[in-house]
Design an enzyme around this catalytic site. Structure first.
Site, PDB file in Angstrom:
ATOM      1  N   TYR A 297     -11.580   3.278  16.120  1.00  0.00           N
ATOM      2  CA  TYR A 297     -10.517   3.662  15.182  1.00  0.00           C
ATOM      3  C   TYR A 297     -10.224   5.154  15.292  1.00  0.00           C
ATOM      4  CZ  TYR A 297      -8.203   4.666  10.733  1.00  0.00           C
ATOM      5  OH  TYR A 297      -7.331   5.111   9.773  1.00  0.00           O
TER       6      TYR A 297
ATOM      7  N   GLY B  31       2.355   2.700   2.377  1.00  0.00           N
ATOM      8  CA  GLY B  31       3.613   2.581   3.096  1.00  0.00           C
ATOM      9  C   GLY B  31       4.733   2.136   2.180  1.00  0.00           C
TER      10      GLY B  31
ATOM     11  N   GLY C 254       0.787  -1.225   0.000  1.00  0.00           N
ATOM     12  CA  GLY C 254       0.000   0.000   0.000  1.00  0.00           C
ATOM     13  C   GLY C 254       0.817   1.272   0.000  1.00  0.00           C
TER      14      GLY C 254
END
Length: 346
Positions: free
Chosen positions: A169, A21, A19
């Site tokens: 979250y 990252g 992804g």
């Protein structure tokens, strides 16, 4: 976006096995940095290293082991990197979990999103303080646009009474944002030489909402499919653009500490990094002050319920209260080895 020359700089980025990252790690490697990828899955990590080297054959990139939801694993990585004796110049706290369908807890008893997104990154910074100080490091923590609509549930941090995955979250990302801002304030006060700021990726079809069987999610969420379509239509960002604000915050000479960086455009959801623009600060609903100095005494007092004091002081660090238990998180900042120790006890 042009990344400055980083030859000779050691960088550490969590959540970079795929992804956005991985995109950020590839950019760092292309700028000449040594890139360290702490990963939970070595197979995925090796694939990420191979992907980076396909783009940059001479990249200096390597893996380390890390499970952010385990304080023991975080401590082991901290010791490993400190023992290597090399300064760390950039730390990107990028890894994250999002909305498990059912409430889960970490091996240490934390709600798993708080454990991974906030507590693990806090502990990593605490353990790496010697290496971060040696490198006059830039520490950038990755938040979410979701944090702008949330709050910290101070009376039930574990969401044990009534679990809401999205609210939990949001809480974890607000907590990480508070830590990122407070880290910069304390670095200034104590002369650590660390610059800490926070960033968010806007909206993009990253892997946060992809199928994660280990989290009880057998297929991609409907929201991810919608975001993927919106990305194709150019309404929101892409996986490639999502990390640009964090890269700017972590590497640009113009980026400063104590600020919150994100994409520019309508709702800060677009494809371009917002440059020096500071966007919504992670201080809860209705708060727009992005200056770390704006944290009031009452907020700092509340913050101590969630994170321990990380100032380099000789006296023992006092316990914090979390999850209905007193959890002693002790940072020994003056061990003869110069390393930090994070210890959990009840």
């Amino acid at each position: 976006m042009k990344i400055p020359e980083l030859t000779g700089k050691r960088t550490v980025i969590t959540g970079a096995s795929d992804g956005m990252g991985l995109v950020m790690a590839t950019h760092l490697a292309g700028a000449g940095a040594e890139v360290i990828l702490p990963v939970r899955n070595r197979t995925k990590g090796a694939a990420a290293v191979a992907a980076i080297r396909r783009v940059h054959p001479d990249a200096t990139v390597s893996l380390r082991d890390l499970d952010l939801s385990s304080l023991t694993s975080v401590a082991e990585l901290g010791k490993t990197l400190n023992d290597e004796g090399e300064p760390i110049h950039v730390l990107l706290n990028n890894a994250g979990l999002m909305t498990p369908p059912e409430r889960q807890t970490s091996v240490d008893g934390f709600e798993v999103q708080l454990a991974t997104n906030h507590v693990g990154h806090f502990a990593l910074v605490a353990h790496l303080l010697p290496s971060l100080r040696a490198g006059n490091a830039r520490v950038t923590s990755q938040l979410s646009v979701a944090a702008a609509r949330g709050e910290i549930r101070w009376d039930d941090l574990s969401w044990s009474r009534e679990y809401d995955g999205m609210k939990a979250y949001r809480q974890s990302k607000i907590a990480l944002g508070l830590f990122g801002l407070e880290l910069h304030r304390r670095s200034l006060a104590e002369g650590w030489g660390i610059t800490s700021n926070i960033a968010h990726p806007g909206v993009a079809p990253t892997n946060l909402l992809a199928a994660r069987p280990e989290l009880g999610r057998s297929r991609d969420t409907g929201a991810r499919r919608v975001v993927r379509l919106m990305s194709k239509l150019g309404v929101v960002g892409t996986v490639e653009s999502a990390g640009m604000a964090a890269l700017y915050a972590a590497t640009s000479p113009e980026a400063v500490g104590g600020r919150f960086y994100g994409p520019s455009g309508l709702g800060n959801l677009g494809r371009e990094a917002g440059g020096a623009e500071a966007v919504q600060a992670a201080r809860g609903p209705g708060r727009r002050e992005a200056d770390v100095g704006g944290l009031g005494a009452a907020e700092r007092c509340q913050l101590q319920q969630l994170i321990p004091d990380v100032r380099a002081v000789r006296c023992p660090i006092h316990p914090i209260r979390a999850y209905g238990d007193v959890v002693a998180l002790t940072l020994d900042a003056h061990r003869p080895s110069g390393s930090q120790m994070l210890r959990r006890s009840t």
